[in-house]
Design a protein around this motif. Sequence first.
Motif, mmCIF file in Angstrom:
data_model
loop_
_atom_site.group_PDB
_atom_site.id
_atom_site.type_symbol
_atom_site.label_atom_id
_atom_site.label_comp_id
_atom_site.label_asym_id
_atom_site.label_seq_id
_atom_site.Cartn_x
_atom_site.Cartn_y
_atom_site.Cartn_z
ATOM 1 N N THR A 126 0.771 -1.310 0.072
ATOM 2 C CA THR A 126 0.089 -0.044 -0.063
ATOM 3 C C THR A 126 0.806 1.449 0.057
ATOM 4 N N GLY A 127 2.109 1.162 0.359
ATOM 5 C CA GLY A 127 3.049 2.487 0.677
ATOM 6 C C GLY A 127 2.617 3.252 1.870
ATOM 7 N N ASP A 128 1.828 2.702 2.604
ATOM 8 C CA ASP A 128 1.415 3.567 3.921
ATOM 9 C C ASP A 128 2.483 2.976 4.804
ATOM 10 N N GLU A 129 3.099 3.717 5.426
ATOM 11 C CA GLU A 129 4.095 3.693 6.473
ATOM 12 C C GLU A 129 3.480 3.585 7.796
ATOM 13 N N ILE A 130 2.359 2.913 8.105
ATOM 14 C CA ILE A 130 1.769 3.041 9.305
ATOM 15 C C ILE A 130 2.422 2.258 10.364
ATOM 16 N N SER A 131 2.237 2.687 11.677
ATOM 17 C CA SER A 131 3.079 2.174 12.874
ATOM 18 C C SER A 131 2.325 0.854 13.080
ATOM 19 N N ARG A 132 3.533 0.127 13.782
ATOM 20 C CA ARG A 132 3.081 -1.262 14.352
ATOM 21 C C ARG A 132 1.694 -0.909 15.253
ATOM 22 N N ASP A 133 1.665 -0.209 16.081
ATOM 23 C CA ASP A 133 0.639 -0.030 17.031
ATOM 24 C C ASP A 133 -0.581 0.436 16.346
ATOM 25 N N ALA A 134 -0.640 1.312 15.321
ATOM 26 C CA ALA A 134 -1.577 1.459 14.325
ATOM 27 C C ALA A 134 -2.200 0.509 13.711
ATOM 28 N N PHE A 135 -1.412 -0.448 13.117
ATOM 29 C CA PHE A 135 -1.732 -1.558 12.303
ATOM 30 C C PHE A 135 -2.763 -2.565 13.089
ATOM 31 N N GLU A 136 -1.774 -2.882 14.347
ATOM 32 C CA GLU A 136 -2.613 -3.875 15.290
ATOM 33 C C GLU A 136 -3.995 -3.129 15.801
#
Length: 312
Positions: free
Chosen positions: A100-110
């Motif tokens: 996706t190219g989205d550099e989401i944080s691990r916390d936000a992803f979880e």
Amino acid sequence: MPRPDHYEFQYLDLMRRIWTEGHERTDRTGVGTRALFGATMRFSLADHAVPLLTTKRVYWKVAAREMLWFLTGNTNIRPLVQQGVHIWTDWPLDKYRRATGDEISRDAFEARIVADEGFATQWGDLGPVYGAQWVNWPRYEPAGEGDGLYRRARQGHNQIAALVEGIRNNPGSRRLLFTGWNVDDVDDMALPPCHMTYQFHVADGKLSGLLFQRSADFVLGVPFNIFGLALLTRMLAQQCDLEAGEIVWQGGDVHLYLNHAELIETQLARMPEGAPRLHINRRPASMFGYRIEDFDVVDYAPQAHIAAPVAV
């Protein structure tokens, strides 16, 4: 002065040997390792002993939750994340970021994995990893009469259930084993099984377990895998009315990552101490009925946790 006798010295001695004698090489992650090929460690399970490392903290409840997750056959990280277990998140997170190219944080992803079941279904699955092979190994049936073609059956082989029956009814068998290495599914897995084949042996009313681990991250993975083997052996012994004997750990490519240097030196400077014990508080109806609250570890007073980055 002689060195005190403690089960953990074989782990520390092997770590030192890998670090000082291991062949330095590039690896899949690009981080680089020092590695030896072929290693064995043995640990007694007598009197409820459990080979948890004491020179650093091993989060045994995380390892136990992972083992229980394997036994469900689930391959999505959502049940783990809901329990605060993060050890499998990096692989689907990396896949999501690249796609996706989205550099989401691990916390936000979880947080999205937990809150959005559809998002978890799309991005949280690891492919047919461990549990899928352990309890639902693909089975094929004829697709049509006389055409010679086969299709994957809806219900596969439950290797764990078959293992329990084998230990109970044919304890002298040399086929008391299960494996996660399914060559037809490896390419679809987020990570092919590292702890790949387990074998069990009954003698004098005791059950012993052996694990062959093809790829052994000695800092992060092996402490969990040793505990997991001990836990699984104790569970199987309870289900089959046997005592626990010993566990044997065997590694193929046994390695230390080069970016763990400071952590390795810190651990090697410590002296192991203590004798933790594992108690199983309840006997459920089957191997698939255990809960995290069924397990207690006592007399475990490890030295400070040593953090280490995961190489994905």
